[in-house]
Design an enzyme around this catalytic site. Structure first.
Site, PDB file in Angstrom:
ATOM      1  N   TYR A 205       2.898   6.689 -35.556  1.00  0.00           N
ATOM      2  CA  TYR A 205       4.064   5.069 -34.103  1.00  0.00           C
ATOM      3  C   TYR A 205       2.842   4.863 -33.038  1.00  0.00           C
ATOM      4  O   TYR A 205       3.322   4.086 -33.533  1.00  0.00           O
ATOM      5  CB  TYR A 205       4.640   6.352 -34.421  1.00  0.00           C
ATOM      6  N   LYS A 209       2.301   0.990 -33.365  1.00  0.00           N
ATOM      7  CA  LYS A 209       2.217  -0.157 -32.551  1.00  0.00           C
ATOM      8  C   LYS A 209       1.415  -0.779 -32.200  1.00  0.00           C
ATOM      9  O   LYS A 209       1.769  -1.914 -31.275  1.00  0.00           O
ATOM     10  CB  LYS A 209       3.360   0.847 -31.951  1.00  0.00           C
TER      11      LYS A 209
END
Ligand SMILES: NC(=O)C1=CN([C@@H]2O[C@H](COP(=O)(O)OP(=O)(O)OC[C@H]3O[C@@H](n4cnc5c(N)ncnc54)[C@H](O)[C@@H]3O)[C@@H](O)[C@H]2O)C=CC1
Ligand SMILES: C[C@H](CCCC(C)(C)O)[C@H]1CC[C@H]2[C@@H]3[C@H](O)CC4=CC(=O)CC[C@]4(C)[C@H]3CC[C@]12C
Length: 415
Positions: A205, A209
């Site tokens: 994650y 990002k």
């Protein structure tokens, strides 16, 4: 801004507009952007609440679509003035595969790893101040992947759609996770956009990002159809809370199952930055509004999302809402020793892996969430105020009251 420009009727697109943050952005735009004439809401899953928006003066167009499909994104972007890209796969619990997280959040690229082979990104071991924060510097890739392996999906699709269709303004919802906490558990204490920090990630994650944010910032200045420059910027919320926050709901239900109690797992001294969803939405609306007039200042910049929410541990902060709803947090110190939590987190990860062929086991506690919850990460900055006049729209008291009211609503609707 000139009066003629103010009168201009604008078309906005919000990707992920039916998510937790996206819904607040959509509602905020309808309330606070007087120049809006059409609002397009693009999401994989459209919410039933969209129907109630269709009776107002602004034309609301709901588009069920997938950001990984270039043609769907291009069709939604064509003819818009501003794109607010909040869509993303927010998964720190191992529900989705790393490949899917990358595909949705960044670009379709099998076997990508952020901080290791097969390609090493230049950001590894780079202090955050050299990572596109404050300075408008092109970021270096260690070894760029072959171009044929840099195809379309996710954020890349949104950027390409802006370029191809001539949309000039792109606001990207990034995350504090782009900076940290890092894998070494270094605290980030009252940091700002220029605070040096060793940003090293392994979890899919934050990696996704970070990569997506970089794509967005590097796209700033690219010529869009018609020859004008693309103006991009990225907003980095810390942990968002407020109406619709799924993890808050999970903690609330967990507390109810445990007889109205939650058990302290993390020391109260570990501070977390949190920000109210309404203020995050307001920041998006303001950035989108000001990007045109302040392109030279704001283009290619990152801004932490902040407000007046107090710095507290993750659990103590949640209790600000859960206590008035009848829950209590047991223990002034963690009830279990940290080594045992580490062991349980590792056990959960092992169980997840073993059970994967049979069922999805995705508990809140895993090595990553434990590390994040146990590392201080707080932000103290006024960059958004300096660059585009941001002031939180909701006070802490208001944010707290609204969130409590929402949790109480969750309680009554589940009875
Ligand atoms: N929740 C938090 O504490 C934080 C969230 N963020 C970022 O804010 C953004 C929004 O997050 P949340 O609202 O919390 O998550 P969410 O899961 O509630 O919303 C994401 C939305 O994106 C949509 N979506 C997912 N995959 C899609 C696809 N392939 N095509 C089209 N739409 C798709 C989902 O259906 C959902 O409506 C994300 O980019 C996230 O990384 C950043 C910092 C903190
Ligand atoms: C789930 C964690 C708390 C459980 C800890 C336990 C099991 C010991 O009680 C959450 C603690 C911190 C959260 C993350 C943080 O707020 C930053 C985030 C930013 C994002 O962009 C996405 C969400 C998240 C990673 C958020 C996720 C839940 C926590 C890890």
């Amino acid at each position: 801004m000139a009066d003629s420009a103010r009168a201009q009727k604008l078309v906005y697109l919000v990707t992920g507009g039916c998510g937790f943050l996206g819904e607040h952005v959509v509602r905020m735009l309808l309330q606070r952007e007087p120049r809006l004439c059409e609002l397009r809401i693009f999401d994989l899953h459209l919410g039933p609440w969209l129907d109630e928006l269709k009776t107002g003066p602004v034309r609301v167009t709901a588009i069920q679509g997938d950001v990984t499909q270039a043609h769907e994104v291009a069709a939604a972007v064509a003819g818009t003035h501003v794109v607010i890209h909040t869509a993303g796969l927010v998964d720190v619990f191992g529900k989705a595969s790393p490949e899917t997280i990358h595909e949705v959040n960044v670009q379709g690229w099998p076997s990508v790893t952020c901080c290791g082979s097969p390609w090493t990104w230049g950001r590894k071991h780079m202090p955050s101040s050299t990572f596109g924060m404050g300075r408008r510097k092109k970021l270096q890739l260690g070894h760029s992947p072959p171009p044929h392996l840099l195809p379309s999906p996710g954020t890349q699709n949104v950027i390409e759609a802006c370029v191809q269709t001539g949309t000039q303004f792109l606001v990207y919802t990034s995350s504090m996770e782009v900076v940290g906490p890092n894998v070494k558990g270094h605290p980030f204490y009252r940091g700002n956009e220029d605070t040096p920090y060793e940003a090293v990630h392994r979890h899919p994650y934050p990696c996704s990002k970070a990569l997506a944010e970089r794509l967005v910032l590097e796209a700033n200045g690219r010529k869009v159809r018609g020859g004008l420059p693309l103006v991009t910027c990225a907003l980095r919320p810390t942990g968002i809370y407020g109406e619709g926050h799924q993890i808050m709901r999970d903690f609330y239900h967990q507390g109810l199952r445990l007889g109205g109690r939650l058990f302290r797992a993390i020391p109260a001294s570990v501070e977390h930055g949190r920000v109210y969803v309404g203020n995050v939405a307001w920041m998006h609306v303001l950035v989108a509004r000001e990007l045109e007039q302040r392109a030279a200042l704001m283009g290619g910049q990152v801004y932490f999302c902040y407000d007046k929410s107090p710095y507290k541990s993750y659990e103590d902060f949640n209790m600000e809402f859960l206590r008035p709803c009848g829950l209590r947090l047991v223990g002034t110190r963690p009830l279990l020793p940290y080594w045992l939590l580490v062991f349980l987190a590792a056990l959960n990860a092992l169980l997840q892996w073993l059970l994967r062929p049979l069922l999805l086991y995705a508990p809140l506690l895993n090595p990553y969430t434990l590390a994040v919850a146990n590392t201080t990460f707080t932000v103290s900055t006024n960059k958004a105020q300096r660059h585009f006049g941001y002031e939180p729209l909701f006070s802490w008291e208001d944010s707290r009251t609204r969130t409590i009211r929402w949790v109480q609503g969750v309680e009554s609707s589940s009875q």
